[in-house]
Design an enzyme around this catalytic site. Structure first.
Site, short mmCIF file in Angstrom:
data_model
loop_
_atom_site.label_atom_id
_atom_site.label_comp_id
_atom_site.label_asym_id
_atom_site.label_seq_id
_atom_site.Cartn_x
_atom_site.Cartn_y
_atom_site.Cartn_z
N LYS A 57 60.67 44.13 51.04
CA LYS A 57 60.64 43.84 49.61
C LYS A 57 61.31 44.99 48.88
O LYS A 57 60.90 46.14 48.99
CB LYS A 57 59.19 43.70 49.16
CG LYS A 57 59.03 43.41 47.68
CD LYS A 57 57.56 43.20 47.36
CE LYS A 57 57.33 42.92 45.90
NZ LYS A 57 55.90 42.78 45.61
N ARG A 113 57.06 39.45 36.13
CA ARG A 113 56.15 40.45 35.56
C ARG A 113 55.71 40.05 34.16
O ARG A 113 54.60 40.36 33.73
CB ARG A 113 56.80 41.82 35.59
CG ARG A 113 56.91 42.33 37.01
CD ARG A 113 57.47 43.72 37.12
NE ARG A 113 57.72 44.06 38.53
CZ ARG A 113 58.35 45.15 38.95
NH1 ARG A 113 58.80 46.03 38.05
NH2 ARG A 113 58.53 45.37 40.23
N ARG A 142 58.29 51.06 40.89
CA ARG A 142 57.72 50.81 42.23
C ARG A 142 58.64 51.34 43.32
O ARG A 142 58.55 50.91 44.47
CB ARG A 142 57.48 49.31 42.40
CG ARG A 142 56.54 48.82 41.33
CD ARG A 142 55.75 47.60 41.66
NE ARG A 142 54.80 47.46 40.56
CZ ARG A 142 54.61 46.37 39.85
NH1 ARG A 142 55.22 45.27 40.16
NH2 ARG A 142 53.76 46.37 38.84
N LYS A 201 62.78 39.75 50.46
CA LYS A 201 62.68 39.43 49.03
C LYS A 201 63.35 40.50 48.19
O LYS A 201 63.13 41.67 48.47
CB LYS A 201 61.19 39.38 48.70
CG LYS A 201 60.87 39.20 47.24
CD LYS A 201 59.39 39.31 47.04
CE LYS A 201 59.16 39.38 45.54
NZ LYS A 201 57.82 39.75 45.22
N SER A 257 61.89 35.24 40.70
CA SER A 257 61.92 34.75 39.32
C SER A 257 63.27 34.96 38.63
O SER A 257 63.75 34.06 37.94
CB SER A 257 60.81 35.43 38.52
OG SER A 257 60.92 36.84 38.58
N TYR A 296 60.86 28.67 43.04
CA TYR A 296 60.39 27.94 41.86
C TYR A 296 61.14 26.62 41.72
O TYR A 296 60.72 25.74 40.98
CB TYR A 296 60.58 28.80 40.60
CG TYR A 296 59.86 30.13 40.73
CD1 TYR A 296 58.48 30.23 40.50
CD2 TYR A 296 60.53 31.28 41.17
CE1 TYR A 296 57.81 31.42 40.67
CE2 TYR A 296 59.86 32.48 41.33
CZ TYR A 296 58.50 32.55 41.08
OH TYR A 296 57.83 33.73 41.28
C1 PBG Z 1 53.59 41.48 43.55
C2 PBG Z 1 54.67 40.49 43.52
C3 PBG Z 1 55.82 40.50 42.73
C4 PBG Z 1 56.51 39.34 43.03
C5 PBG Z 1 55.79 38.65 44.00
N1 PBG Z 1 54.66 39.39 44.31
C6 PBG Z 1 56.27 41.40 41.68
C7 PBG Z 1 56.52 42.83 41.88
O1 PBG Z 1 56.54 43.35 43.00
O2 PBG Z 1 56.69 43.45 40.84
C8 PBG Z 1 57.81 38.91 42.42
C9 PBG Z 1 58.03 37.45 42.40
C10 PBG Z 1 59.13 36.99 41.52
O3 PBG Z 1 59.82 37.76 40.83
O4 PBG Z 1 59.36 35.76 41.50
N2 PBG Z 1 52.33 40.90 43.33
ZN ZN Z 2 52.12 44.78 43.52
#
Ligand code: PBG
Ligand code: ZN
Length: 325
Positions: free
Chosen positions: A195, A205, A217, A248, A274, A313
């Site tokens: 990720k 978010r 992060r 991801k 997203s 989505y």
């Molecule tokens: C963390 C999480 C995130 C996403 C999925 N699980 C966000 C992040 O790491 O800030 C992102 C999913 C998306 O953007 O569609 N709980």
């Molecule tokens: Zn998280």
């Protein structure tokens, strides 16, 4: 004129011929659809930055899950937005938490639908970081203890798959160990192994109000310049007991999906996040691209890169398009 013996165009001439030599097939079986669950009842609140997506209360999420199952999509992945956020995100492991309730309601309504649960703390902490902070930094091992509790509470509620997404060192092992100790050896782990620290999570978010109030992060999510590290992360998670390895985002990381799927003999999931959805929807709404064609081309590209499972989505939309043919 010396024509070649082999004319590649011959097999492209009609849709029938093209169908016969098509190398990658997209199927409704490939999809996982994300659902955002909020407290309350009768809530179906549109998410502005994700047109066509909603924040659902448990009752409405259950209806949405049933519609997803009716389209033939095998799985949903749940995200929760709690009643109250606190410093450690303790609502994440509450038996009466919104996600736990949603798991029970969805499994009751549609036992055959695979219920996956994103397992992290950024939606649950008041500071928006992915776990316990110690002097402003994410405390890896203290957060693992809370993660272990959280996935057990999801398992108790009846989920099929937990999906730890915090990119903490040892997170898969911690989940596997606590699940097994509590006799949930049949609950699978889909690890967010690879990720990246990505700007493509922006709309998500906003949907779950999880943007960190300060900092970012990058201390736990991966540097987007790296690919060898992706394979290393994935192998570690396999050794710790992951059942599915995720990469991801998807679209800007097709080479990473390819590298991981070539090296790792496990089911590979890709999360079309997203921002990827929002870009397609925004351009389509402006009439700049053909939504249906871009959706199918993009999802096929992710499959071609080596993903077995696609979290998107667009899953319901794509399922409808696939059903039309
Ligand atoms: C963390 C999480 C995130 C996403 C999925 N699980 C966000 C992040 O790491 O800030 C992102 C999913 C998306 O953007 O569609 N709980
Ligand atoms: Zn998280």
């Amino acid at each position: 004129m010396n024509f070649p013996e082999y004319r590649p165009r011959r097999m492209r001439r009609t849709e029938g011929l093209r169908r016969m030599v098509r190398e990658t097939r997209l199927s409704v079986d490939d999809f996982v659809y994300p659902l955002f669950v909020v407290p309350g009842s009768g809530v179906e609140k549109p998410i502005k930055s994700l047109p066509g997506q909603f924040n659902f209360s448990v009752d409405k999420a259950t209806e949405a899950a049933a519609r997803t199952a009716d389209l033939g999509i095998p799985a949903v992945i749940l995200f929760g937005i709690p009643e109250h956020k606190d410093a450690v995100g303790s609502e994440a492991w509450k038996d009466q938490g919104v996600v736990q309730k949603a798991i029970r309601a969805i499994k009751k309504a549609r036992p055959e639908l695979v219920v996956m649960v994103d397992s992290c703390f950024c939606e649950y902490t008041d500071h928006g970081h992915c776990g316990v902070l110690h002097e402003g930094e994410l405390d890896n091992d203290a957060t693992l203890e809370n993660l272990a509790r959280t996935v057990v509470s999801y398992a108790k509620a009846g989920c099929d798959v937990v999906a730890p997404s915090g990119m903490l060192d040892g997170f898969v092992g911690a989940c596997r160990e606590s699940l097994d100790e509590q006799h949930f050896d049949q609950v699978a782990i889909m690890a967010y192994s690879v990720k990246y620290a990505s700007a493509y999570y922006g709309p998500f978010r906003e949907a779950v109000e999880s943007a960190p109030t300060s900092g970012d992060r990058k201390g736990h999510q991966m540097d987007y310049a790296n690919v060898a590290e992706a394979v290393r992360e994935a192998s570690m998670d396999v050794a710790e007991g992951a059942d599915i390895i995720m990469v991801k985002p998807a679209l800007a990381y097709l080479d990473v999906i390819r590298a991981v799927s070539d090296d790792i003999n496990m089911p590979i999931a890709a999360y079309a996040v997203s921002g990827e959805y929002a870009m397609i929807e925004a351009a389509a709404a402006n009439g700049w691209i053909d939504r249906d064609r871009v959706v199918m081309e993009t999802l096929t590209g992710i499959r071609r890169a080596g993903a077995d499972i696609i979290i998107s989505y667009h899953a319901p939309h794509a399922a409808k398009l696939l059903a039309k043919v």
